[in-house]
Scaffold this motif. Structure first.
Motif, short mmCIF file in Angstrom:
data_model
loop_
_atom_site.label_atom_id
_atom_site.label_comp_id
_atom_site.label_asym_id
_atom_site.label_seq_id
_atom_site.Cartn_x
_atom_site.Cartn_y
_atom_site.Cartn_z
N GLY A 58 0.72 -1.05 0.09
CA GLY A 58 0.05 0.04 -0.10
C GLY A 58 0.80 1.17 -0.11
O GLY A 58 0.46 2.28 -0.66
N GLY A 59 1.70 1.21 0.71
CA GLY A 59 2.82 2.36 0.83
C GLY A 59 3.26 2.81 -0.54
O GLY A 59 3.55 3.57 -0.99
N ILE A 60 4.03 1.64 -1.17
CA ILE A 60 4.46 1.75 -2.56
C ILE A 60 3.64 2.33 -3.56
O ILE A 60 3.94 2.97 -4.23
CB ILE A 60 5.14 0.20 -2.93
N THR A 61 2.46 1.88 -3.52
CA THR A 61 1.44 2.19 -4.53
C THR A 61 1.14 3.53 -4.11
O THR A 61 0.90 4.40 -5.09
CB THR A 61 -0.12 1.23 -4.03
N LEU A 62 0.84 4.00 -2.85
CA LEU A 62 0.70 5.46 -2.82
C LEU A 62 1.77 6.76 -2.97
O LEU A 62 1.71 7.44 -3.70
CB LEU A 62 0.30 5.81 -1.35
N ALA A 63 3.21 5.81 -2.84
CA ALA A 63 4.14 6.51 -3.23
C ALA A 63 4.31 6.81 -4.66
O ALA A 63 4.59 7.87 -5.53
CB ALA A 63 5.45 6.09 -2.63
N LEU A 64 4.22 5.61 -5.41
CA LEU A 64 4.13 5.86 -6.93
C LEU A 64 3.07 6.45 -7.47
O LEU A 64 3.30 7.32 -8.63
CB LEU A 64 4.11 4.16 -7.17
N ALA A 65 1.95 6.58 -6.87
CA ALA A 65 0.79 7.20 -7.43
C ALA A 65 1.06 8.87 -7.30
O ALA A 65 0.80 9.71 -8.21
CB ALA A 65 -0.49 7.15 -6.79
N GLU A 66 1.76 9.32 -6.19
CA GLU A 66 2.04 10.68 -5.89
C GLU A 66 3.27 11.04 -6.92
O GLU A 66 3.17 11.98 -7.44
CB GLU A 66 2.51 10.82 -4.35
N MET A 67 4.11 10.04 -6.88
CA MET A 67 5.31 10.60 -7.91
C MET A 67 4.73 10.65 -9.36
O MET A 67 5.22 11.39 -10.18
CB MET A 67 6.31 9.44 -7.79
N LEU A 68 3.86 9.84 -9.73
CA LEU A 68 3.37 10.12 -11.19
C LEU A 68 2.00 11.21 -11.22
O LEU A 68 1.74 11.33 -12.30
CB LEU A 68 2.63 8.80 -11.62
N GLY A 69 1.83 11.73 -10.15
CA GLY A 69 0.94 12.89 -10.23
C GLY A 69 -0.45 12.58 -10.06
O GLY A 69 -1.25 13.36 -10.80
N LEU A 70 -0.77 11.32 -9.74
CA LEU A 70 -2.37 10.90 -9.70
C LEU A 70 -3.07 11.58 -8.56
O LEU A 70 -2.65 11.86 -7.59
CB LEU A 70 -2.49 9.43 -9.86
N SER A 71 -4.25 12.02 -8.85
CA SER A 71 -5.22 12.61 -7.91
C SER A 71 -5.73 11.54 -7.01
O SER A 71 -6.47 10.59 -7.59
CB SER A 71 -6.25 13.44 -8.72
N LEU A 72 -5.41 11.50 -5.65
CA LEU A 72 -5.89 10.53 -4.91
C LEU A 72 -7.21 11.07 -3.99
O LEU A 72 -7.55 10.26 -3.09
CB LEU A 72 -4.68 9.92 -3.78
N SER A 73 -7.41 12.23 -4.25
CA SER A 73 -8.50 12.91 -3.35
C SER A 73 -10.08 12.41 -3.89
O SER A 73 -10.19 12.23 -5.24
CB SER A 73 -8.28 14.39 -3.47
#
Length: 74
Positions: A58-73
């Motif tokens: 889960g942490g790797i997924t969130l970090a990768l999503a943030e790095m790629l600029g995906l909106s998680l809100s």
């Protein structure tokens, strides 16, 4: 052609149910052989490792999503 999914589905269900019965029997026999405390200790270790792996993935997924600029809100 309509009988193929029914035949294969029935075979799959029978195979899985048979395998589950043998797996439950094997685990029950292992519990009898090693004692209740050892089985509970091993179960706790496996559960802990699973939760740790889940948090890492889960942490790797969130970090990768943030790095790629995906909106998680929401």
């Amino acid at each position: 052609m309509d009988w193929v999914p029914i035949a294969f589905g029935t075979f799959k269900a029978a195979a899985l149910l048979t395998a589950m019965c043998f797996a439950i029997k094997w685990h029950y026999d292992q519990g009898q052989k090693y004692g209740r405390q050892a089985v509970l200790r091993a179960s706790a270790k496996v559960t802990g490792l699973f939760v740790l792996a889940l948090l890492v993935v889960g942490g790797i997924t969130l970090a990768l999503a943030e790095m790629l600029g995906l909106s998680l809100s929401y």
